[in-house]
Design a protein around this motif. Structure first.
Motif, short mmCIF file in Angstrom:
data_model
loop_
_atom_site.label_atom_id
_atom_site.label_comp_id
_atom_site.label_asym_id
_atom_site.label_seq_id
_atom_site.Cartn_x
_atom_site.Cartn_y
_atom_site.Cartn_z
N ALA A 133 21.58 -21.70 -9.44
CA ALA A 133 20.65 -22.37 -8.52
C ALA A 133 21.50 -23.17 -7.53
CB ALA A 133 19.69 -23.27 -9.29
N ILE A 134 22.12 -22.47 -6.61
CA ILE A 134 23.14 -23.07 -5.75
C ILE A 134 22.55 -24.13 -4.83
CG2 ILE A 134 24.96 -22.60 -4.09
CD1 ILE A 134 25.41 -21.49 -6.92
N ALA A 135 21.39 -23.85 -4.24
CA ALA A 135 20.77 -24.85 -3.37
C ALA A 135 20.44 -26.12 -4.15
CB ALA A 135 19.51 -24.28 -2.72
N ASP A 136 19.96 -25.95 -5.39
CA ASP A 136 19.67 -27.11 -6.24
C ASP A 136 20.95 -27.87 -6.57
OD1 ASP A 136 17.15 -26.13 -6.11
OD2 ASP A 136 17.03 -25.47 -8.20
N MET A 137 22.03 -27.14 -6.80
CA MET A 137 23.31 -27.78 -7.07
C MET A 137 23.74 -28.65 -5.89
SD MET A 137 27.05 -26.02 -7.66
CE MET A 137 27.18 -25.70 -5.89
N TRP A 138 23.58 -28.12 -4.68
CA TRP A 138 23.95 -28.89 -3.49
C TRP A 138 23.07 -30.13 -3.33
CZ3 TRP A 138 28.12 -28.87 -0.58
CH2 TRP A 138 28.93 -27.73 -0.58
N THR A 139 21.81 -30.06 -3.73
CA THR A 139 20.96 -31.25 -3.66
C THR A 139 21.49 -32.34 -4.59
OG1 THR A 139 19.43 -30.49 -5.40
CG2 THR A 139 18.92 -29.87 -3.12
N GLY A 140 22.02 -31.93 -5.77
CA GLY A 140 22.61 -32.90 -6.68
C GLY A 140 23.84 -33.57 -6.08
N ILE A 141 24.65 -32.78 -5.37
CA ILE A 141 25.84 -33.34 -4.72
C ILE A 141 25.43 -34.32 -3.62
CG2 ILE A 141 27.86 -32.77 -3.34
CD1 ILE A 141 27.97 -30.10 -4.87
N LEU A 142 24.39 -33.96 -2.86
CA LEU A 142 23.89 -34.87 -1.82
C LEU A 142 23.36 -36.16 -2.44
CD1 LEU A 142 21.94 -32.65 0.75
CD2 LEU A 142 24.07 -33.90 1.10
N LEU A 143 22.62 -36.03 -3.54
CA LEU A 143 22.09 -37.22 -4.20
C LEU A 143 23.21 -38.10 -4.72
CD1 LEU A 143 19.66 -38.81 -5.20
CD2 LEU A 143 19.67 -37.40 -7.27
N LEU A 144 24.25 -37.49 -5.22
CA LEU A 144 25.40 -38.26 -5.70
C LEU A 144 26.04 -39.05 -4.55
CD1 LEU A 144 27.26 -38.88 -8.09
CD2 LEU A 144 28.59 -36.85 -7.49
#
Length: 259
Positions: A215-226
């Motif tokens: 779930a690459i887009a979801d992974m990037w959202t986690g990085i943004l949230l971090l």
């Protein structure tokens, strides 16, 4: 008012420019691991619902707060003792340099053997990495206390806890806060790393799960949230620092204005 608007514009200028570059560079991307920024932003509210924020982000913040607080207390206490005594410093310095050179992520498997895989391990990892900048900056801050202030306090009968609080720690507080600022960024990194090992929740755990599930887009959202979490914590720290060191910033401002 105009000066405030100028400061806000300068602070927001670079982030806005970087987002614009990211948006333009990723627009129309068909690569699996490099989705368009538009796709990531669209997925953000769908992924990070209130339930997931309570289940993953809140535990991460609590672990970070616990480890950071332990490191701050231990670093300031030990740093004050070591910085105040020349003989103590001579004995402790070789050991401190040895331990400081060991990267905290390497200690994760070792800490797991003694603390298990629960919150204790994660808090210990964060504390073990955050303590060094606080400790070393406190040592240097205590060593740099003006001897004239120390002698003046002694002449006026200021000793014990009062001398430690009003002379030593107050004089060393700018460097102590510098160490605390460095420790905050280290703590965020270690928070994520510790949650990638045998965890069942947390921001680092969620990012790894998204990556393993492609779930690459979801992974990037986690990085943004971090990144957003780090920014918010930095702003909060800056407000606390400005309030605690108001006297220091006032002295610097007066020195700049004087001819």
């Amino acid at each position: 008012m105009s000066r405030l608007l100028l400061r806000v514009a300068l602070a927001a200028g670079l982030p806005v420019a970087l987002v614009a570059v990211w948006w333009a560079a990723s627009a129309g991307s068909t690569q699996t691991y490099w989705p368009p920024l538009e796709t990531i932003l669209r997925a953000f509210p769908e992924v990070w619902t209130a339930e997931r924020l309570r289940g993953d982000v809140l535990p991460s913040v609590l672990r970070l707060a616990g480890g950071y607080a332990l490191a701050a207390v231990a670093g300031v206490a030990l740093g004050t003792v070591i910085g105040s005594g020349r003989r103590v410093r001579a004995v402790c310095e070789p050991v401190l340099e040895f331990l400081r050179a060991v990267p905290p992520p390497v200690l994760v498997p070792v800490i797991m053997l003694f603390a298990g895989i629960g919150n204790t391990m994660k808090v210990t990892v964060i504390a073990a990495g955050c303590v060094w900048p606080v400790l070393l900056n406190t040592v240097e801050g205590v060593r740099a206390v003006d001897p004239v202030l120390t002698e003046t306090a002694r002449c006026y009968g200021v000793g014990g806890t009062a001398r430690l609080r009003h002379v030593v720690l107050r004089s060393a507080s700018p460097q102590i806060f510098a160490g605390l600022r460095q420790a905050l960024s280290i703590g965020i990194i270690l928070m994520v790393i510790s949650e990638m090992f045998a965890a069942s929740n947390g921001l680092g755990f969620a990012i790894v799960q998204f990556q393993r599930g492609f779930a690459i887009a979801d992974m990037w959202t986690g990085i943004l949230l971090l990144g957003l979490l780090g920014f918010v914590l930095s702003v909060v720290f800056r407000l606390v620092e400005r309030r605690a060191l108001a006297w220091y910033h006032g002295l610097r401002a007066s020195a700049r204005r004087s001819p």
